[in-house]
Each structure stands twice: as C-alpha cells, then as structure tokens.
Design an enzyme around this catalytic site. Structure first.
Site, mmCIF file in Angstrom:
data_model
loop_
_atom_site.group_PDB
_atom_site.id
_atom_site.type_symbol
_atom_site.label_atom_id
_atom_site.label_comp_id
_atom_site.label_asym_id
_atom_site.label_seq_id
_atom_site.Cartn_x
_atom_site.Cartn_y
_atom_site.Cartn_z
ATOM 1 N N CYS A 1 0.794 5.677 -2.150
ATOM 2 C CA CYS A 1 -0.299 5.615 -2.615
ATOM 3 C C CYS A 1 -1.015 5.607 -1.450
ATOM 4 C CB CYS A 1 -0.279 4.498 -3.719
ATOM 5 S SG CYS A 1 -1.478 3.040 -3.230
ATOM 6 N N CYS B 1 -2.294 1.981 -0.626
ATOM 7 C CA CYS B 1 -1.612 0.723 0.586
ATOM 8 C C CYS B 1 -0.839 0.934 0.889
ATOM 9 C CB CYS B 1 -0.166 1.244 -0.797
ATOM 10 S SG CYS B 1 -0.287 0.962 -2.972
#
Length: 187
Positions: free
Chosen positions: A111, A114
């Site tokens: 991600c 993230c």
C-alpha cells in the site's frame, strides 16, 4: 522487532546471580534464549539476549521495550515507537495497556499511502509517549484479526481505550489522526 512476554518471579533468580525467565512466545520456536547476569542491587541491570530469525538481539536494562522495575514485570510494547503486532500478540498488548490510549495502524506491504503514513506515525509515537502505537500487517496470516476489527480499506487507524474502539480514521488522513489522538487523550 520480536515482542517478548517477560515474567520474572523471585524463584526466577538463581543463587549464581543469573536470572531465568519464562518467555511466552511471541518469538518463533527456532529462537534460543540465553540469560545474562543481573546486578544484585538493582533490577535495571537485567539483560536478555535471544536469537530470532537468524539475527542476534540483545535487550538490556533501560531499554524501553522491557521494563525491569520489579520481578513481576510483563513487557509487551515499547514507549516512543511503533510496535508490530500480529493476530496472537494484539489482544494481550491491548489488554496490558489498561486505560492507556492505543493507536493501531492497519496496513499492507504493498500500500503506497501506508508507506507515506508510516514515518509520520513513527513521529507521533515519539511525540505522544503516553499513547501506545501498534501496527498490524493485514496479510493473509492476520486476516482473522483484520476481519474481527472490521477493516475494509488500508490504511485504517483504530483508536482504542479500555480495549474498545473509540474512533476510526480510514485513509491516509494525518490531520484527522492527530485530532483523533488529541480527542482521545483529553477524554
């Protein structure tokens, strides 16, 4: 970073000034534990080394990951840093946090947002030393816990108090995360 549950009792300390402890296993079965000497007059001299994943690690008194203030201490999360958890270690750490605020960063390795948030969360952990910061990789192994916590998007941040979710921030919304932490701390 491997997490340890450290339990020492009066019978854990041998007459040879070595301490022996029961490590309940938040480390792999391939790990080996070696006791080290402790200062007989000061528990802050406790030290511990272990092998995990082929790398030798050593924890010494004064390390924030292990509190050595008395012989019945359990250490599970470090102050001033983000602690990696998994399906087995998450709830024991949350329970041990008591009434402290817990921030859980739910992420995945792939991600992009993230990865952008990770260093920002690390900085928050240094700023808010009274808050416990955890991170959970929502991979296949941790899927049951992610499902239990109701995740649908990464990153998702769960703010917990007394073992209950009090707020959730979905997405890489740093300002919302800071506001949620401040709100939880003031309530």
């Amino acid at each position: 970073m491997a997490l340890l549950r450290l339990s020492l009792s009066a019978s854990s300390v041998g007459s040879d000034n070595l301490f022996y402890c029961s490590l309940a296993p938040l480390i792999s079965s391939s790990s080996s534990i070696r006791p080290h000497s402790r200062s007989p007059s000061n528990n802050a001299g406790l030290s511990l080394s272990f092998h995990s994943g082929g790398r030798r690690r050593r924890r010494t008194g004064g390390c924030p990951a292990i509190s050595c203030s008395n012989l019945d201490t359990e250490a599970v999360a470090a102050d001033g840093q983000v602690t990696e958890v998994d399906k087995d270690s998450f709830w024991p750490i949350v329970k041990a946090a008591g009434d402290k605020i817990v921030v859980l960063d739910m992420y995945t390795q792939w991600c992009g947002p993230c990865k952008v948030m990770a260093p920002k969360v690390q900085e928050l952990s240094k700023k808010y030393k009274d808050v416990i910061f955890l991170k959970l990789d929502c991979n296949q192994e941790n899927k049951p816990l992610a499902k239990e916590l109701g995740i649908s998007v990464v990153p998702t941040f769960k703010i917990m108090k007394d073992g209950k979710i009090v707020q959730e921030i979905v997405g890489a919304k740093f300002d919302d995360l800071v506001a949620a932490i401040e709100t939880a701390r003031s309530s």
